[in-house]
Write a protein that holds these residues in place. Structure first.
Motif, mmCIF file in Angstrom:
data_model
loop_
_atom_site.group_PDB
_atom_site.id
_atom_site.type_symbol
_atom_site.label_atom_id
_atom_site.label_comp_id
_atom_site.label_asym_id
_atom_site.label_seq_id
_atom_site.Cartn_x
_atom_site.Cartn_y
_atom_site.Cartn_z
ATOM 1 N N PRO A 65 -7.135 -61.962 -11.208
ATOM 2 C CA PRO A 65 -7.271 -60.620 -11.573
ATOM 3 C C PRO A 65 -8.607 -60.262 -11.997
ATOM 4 O O PRO A 65 -9.100 -59.066 -11.941
ATOM 5 C CB PRO A 65 -6.305 -60.620 -12.529
ATOM 6 C CG PRO A 65 -5.156 -61.703 -12.361
ATOM 7 C CD PRO A 65 -6.074 -62.799 -11.800
ATOM 8 N N LYS A 66 -9.340 -61.170 -12.839
ATOM 9 C CA LYS A 66 -10.804 -60.912 -13.226
ATOM 10 C C LYS A 66 -11.816 -61.048 -12.237
ATOM 11 O O LYS A 66 -12.753 -60.859 -12.367
ATOM 12 C CB LYS A 66 -10.763 -61.665 -14.340
ATOM 13 C CG LYS A 66 -10.062 -61.418 -15.623
ATOM 14 C CD LYS A 66 -10.501 -62.224 -16.724
ATOM 15 C CE LYS A 66 -9.761 -61.859 -18.314
ATOM 16 N NZ LYS A 66 -10.302 -62.540 -19.397
ATOM 17 N N GLU A 67 -11.531 -61.596 -10.994
ATOM 18 C CA GLU A 67 -12.214 -61.646 -9.958
ATOM 19 C C GLU A 67 -13.528 -62.644 -10.330
ATOM 20 O O GLU A 67 -13.272 -63.667 -10.669
ATOM 21 C CB GLU A 67 -12.806 -60.249 -9.295
ATOM 22 C CG GLU A 67 -11.661 -59.479 -8.984
ATOM 23 C CD GLU A 67 -12.254 -58.211 -8.315
ATOM 24 O OE1 GLU A 67 -13.091 -57.543 -8.912
ATOM 25 O OE2 GLU A 67 -11.835 -57.717 -7.083
ATOM 26 N N ASP A 68 -14.604 -62.249 -10.099
ATOM 27 C CA ASP A 68 -15.827 -63.007 -10.402
ATOM 28 C C ASP A 68 -16.097 -63.207 -11.837
ATOM 29 O O ASP A 68 -16.934 -64.416 -12.073
ATOM 30 C CB ASP A 68 -17.009 -62.613 -9.748
ATOM 31 C CG ASP A 68 -17.444 -61.272 -10.286
ATOM 32 O OD1 ASP A 68 -16.655 -60.253 -9.938
ATOM 33 O OD2 ASP A 68 -18.623 -61.004 -10.510
ATOM 34 N N LEU A 69 -15.340 -62.680 -12.494
ATOM 35 C CA LEU A 69 -15.584 -62.977 -14.082
ATOM 36 C C LEU A 69 -14.964 -64.162 -14.822
ATOM 37 O O LEU A 69 -14.913 -64.525 -15.440
ATOM 38 C CB LEU A 69 -15.155 -61.803 -15.049
ATOM 39 C CG LEU A 69 -15.831 -60.410 -14.870
ATOM 40 C CD1 LEU A 69 -15.381 -59.326 -15.675
ATOM 41 C CD2 LEU A 69 -17.572 -60.672 -15.129
ATOM 42 N N SER A 70 -13.940 -64.698 -13.751
ATOM 43 C CA SER A 70 -13.178 -65.634 -14.065
ATOM 44 C C SER A 70 -13.981 -67.112 -13.756
ATOM 45 O O SER A 70 -15.079 -67.017 -13.236
ATOM 46 C CB SER A 70 -12.023 -65.934 -13.130
ATOM 47 O OG SER A 70 -12.111 -66.005 -11.888
ATOM 48 N N GLU A 89 -21.611 -60.903 -16.259
ATOM 49 C CA GLU A 89 -21.933 -59.632 -16.556
ATOM 50 C C GLU A 89 -23.184 -59.360 -17.185
ATOM 51 O O GLU A 89 -23.801 -58.229 -17.133
ATOM 52 C CB GLU A 89 -21.073 -58.980 -17.982
ATOM 53 C CG GLU A 89 -21.149 -59.869 -19.014
ATOM 54 C CD GLU A 89 -20.219 -61.162 -19.311
ATOM 55 O OE1 GLU A 89 -20.015 -61.701 -20.052
ATOM 56 O OE2 GLU A 89 -20.063 -61.441 -18.074
ATOM 57 N N ASN A 90 -23.986 -60.771 -17.346
ATOM 58 C CA ASN A 90 -25.345 -60.670 -17.539
ATOM 59 C C ASN A 90 -26.150 -61.249 -16.606
ATOM 60 O O ASN A 90 -27.488 -61.654 -16.941
ATOM 61 C CB ASN A 90 -25.572 -61.423 -19.060
ATOM 62 C CG ASN A 90 -24.963 -60.677 -20.333
ATOM 63 O OD1 ASN A 90 -25.267 -59.152 -20.381
ATOM 64 N ND2 ASN A 90 -24.338 -61.348 -21.162
ATOM 65 N N GLY A 91 -25.771 -61.642 -15.559
ATOM 66 C CA GLY A 91 -26.495 -62.075 -14.483
ATOM 67 C C GLY A 91 -26.410 -63.494 -14.313
ATOM 68 O O GLY A 91 -27.015 -64.059 -13.301
#
Length: 432
Positions: free
Chosen positions: A129-134, A92-94
């Motif tokens: 479920p969290k896609e690329d945040l996982s 989320e911050n790159g």
């Protein structure tokens, strides 16, 4: 050449130097230097001669001006290596650091092995479920090609560049494999390879049709895309770069990259320049949901242009999922170092920039005074070469024919289309 480290490996590297970037053999050992502005630590990973067994991980001990570096005594050409980067995993911050992923050196001059596609190459859990945040903890090294230390000295002192004036230049665009694969006068083992480019029959053909410059479609190492392989297809054209310094292995008839140098030397001797079609607008890592192979894992927020208020997402001005961030000095350095390497180590006479407009994008859009253009134009090596831009991309304001700075020729699609239409007899073309 085989790996030159035969005995015990040290637990610590010497400090080494932040310049030059990449792996540099000096006769006594190898200096490693890699850029990352946001990593907390970077480890050098050493592999056996097969590339299958990781022998040692050693932290790069120094960081100077955002370049991590270290020196390995008694190492030499043939050594296989990669990197692991430690830092924040905050998409989320790159930031997408994941030390479980083996990373290819952006300056690798030779690759060992091919990508073996697996979900473990992603920094996140594919299908989560969290896609690329996982976050994915699997080691990607078994599926990754390894960088190879090389000693690529070549004596160009007896080579004479044709330096054909633009007004006399006739460019023949060709694919390394396609040009000679079916040419019966070329020995079977050289057909479709770099060696085939320099065969007397090929040179005689080019001379016969009046060619003064051979422009090769991409020969930087590129990926065989997963979605293509799953359909039983291949990436024939090569516009998906994995390494900006390493020649594509599939076009070599031997294990020596010198066959490309020999071909260029022979073409020069016949008065034919060699130009490369180069792809510096994006890499093979795709969008934010793509794999972590090199740049994304080393410093996603620096190497790529990200959406300003939502840096989780990549800006896609290229239509390939990502866009290299040439507003960053070290990214410009990587591109110009690559260009200079091909010009000096392989004798290349010029470059055709795929989606050249992208290289001139600043935060406000395309700028003919962008830093990349300034750096190239003032460079004592690059500024003297033939430089051609494809003056469009798919981003905002993505058509800039006629707006590139002096020193850059442009592909003129309007001229091309008008000539074709006139040639085939379309009405109303004389005015254009």
């Amino acid at each position: 050449m085989g790996v030159l480290i035969l005995h015990s490996l040290p637990d610590r590297l010497d400090a080494g130097s932040p310049y030059p970037l990449g792996a540099t053999f000096d006769g006594l050992g190898v200096n490693f230097a890699v850029y990352s502005a946001n990593a907390d630590a970077i480890e050098l990973c050493l592999f056996d001669a097969t590339g299958k067994r990781e022998l040692k991980r050693i932290a790069l001990p120094e960081c100077t001006d955002e370049v991590w570096h270290g020196y390995l005594p008694d190492a030499g050409p043939g050594l296989l290596y990669g990197y692991r980067a430690h830092g924040r995993y905050e998409p989320e911050n790159g930031h997408r650091f994941n030390p479980n992923k083996l990373l290819l050196d952006p300056y690798a001059r030779k690759l060992h092995g091919q990508i073996k596609w697996t979900d473990a190459l992603h920094g996140y859990k594919v299908g989560h479920p969290k896609e690329d945040l996982s976050f994915d903890k699997r080691d990607s090294a078994p599926a990754m090609p390894k960088a190879v230390v090389v000693d690529d000295h070549w004596d160009w002192s007896r080579d004479t560049k044709p330096n054909t004036p633009w007004s006399d230049t006739v460019i023949y665009e060709a694919h390394v494999k396609g040009l000679t694969k079916l040419m019966e006068l070329v020995p079977p083992n050289e057909r479709g390879t770099y060696a085939g480019l320099g065969h007397p029959a090929v040179i005689a053909h080019l001379k016969r049709i009046g060619v003064t410059a051979l422009e090769l479609l991409p020969i930087h190492s590129f990926t065989q895309d997963r979605f293509l392989q799953e359909k039983g297809l291949k990436n024939y054209w090569g516009y998906n770069t994995l390494g900006f310094f390493a020649p594509e292995q599939a076009y070599m008839s031997s294990d020596s990259q010198d066959e490309l140098r020999r071909a260029v030397h022979r073409l020069h001797k016949a008065g034919i320049e060699v130009i490369l079609d180069v792809v510096y607008n994006h890499t093979c890592e795709g969008s934010e949901k793509g794999p972590t192979l090199s740049w994304r894992g080393l410093d996603n927020a620096s190497y790529y242009r990200l959406v300003k208020d939502q840096p989780r997402y990549s800006i896609n001005d290229t239509g390939t999922g990502n866009t290299l961030n040439l507003s960053k000095a070290r990214v410009i350095q990587m591109v110009t170092d690559s260009l200079r390497y091909w010009a000096t180590s392989f004798g290349i006479d010029g470059f055709r920039f795929d989606l050249g407009l992208t290289l001139g994008r600043e935060e406000h859009g395309f700028d003919p005074g962008a830093a990349f253009f300034d750096v190239v134009r003032q460079d004592p090596v690059l500024g003297r070469l033939k430089l051609m831009a494809e003056p469009w991309d798919v981003g905002p304001g993505g058509y800039q024919l006629g707006n590139f700075p002096p020193g850059f020729a442009e592909w003129n699609d309007k001229y091309r289309d008008t000539v074709r239409q006139f040639w085939r007899g379309d009405a109303g073309q004389r005015a254009d």
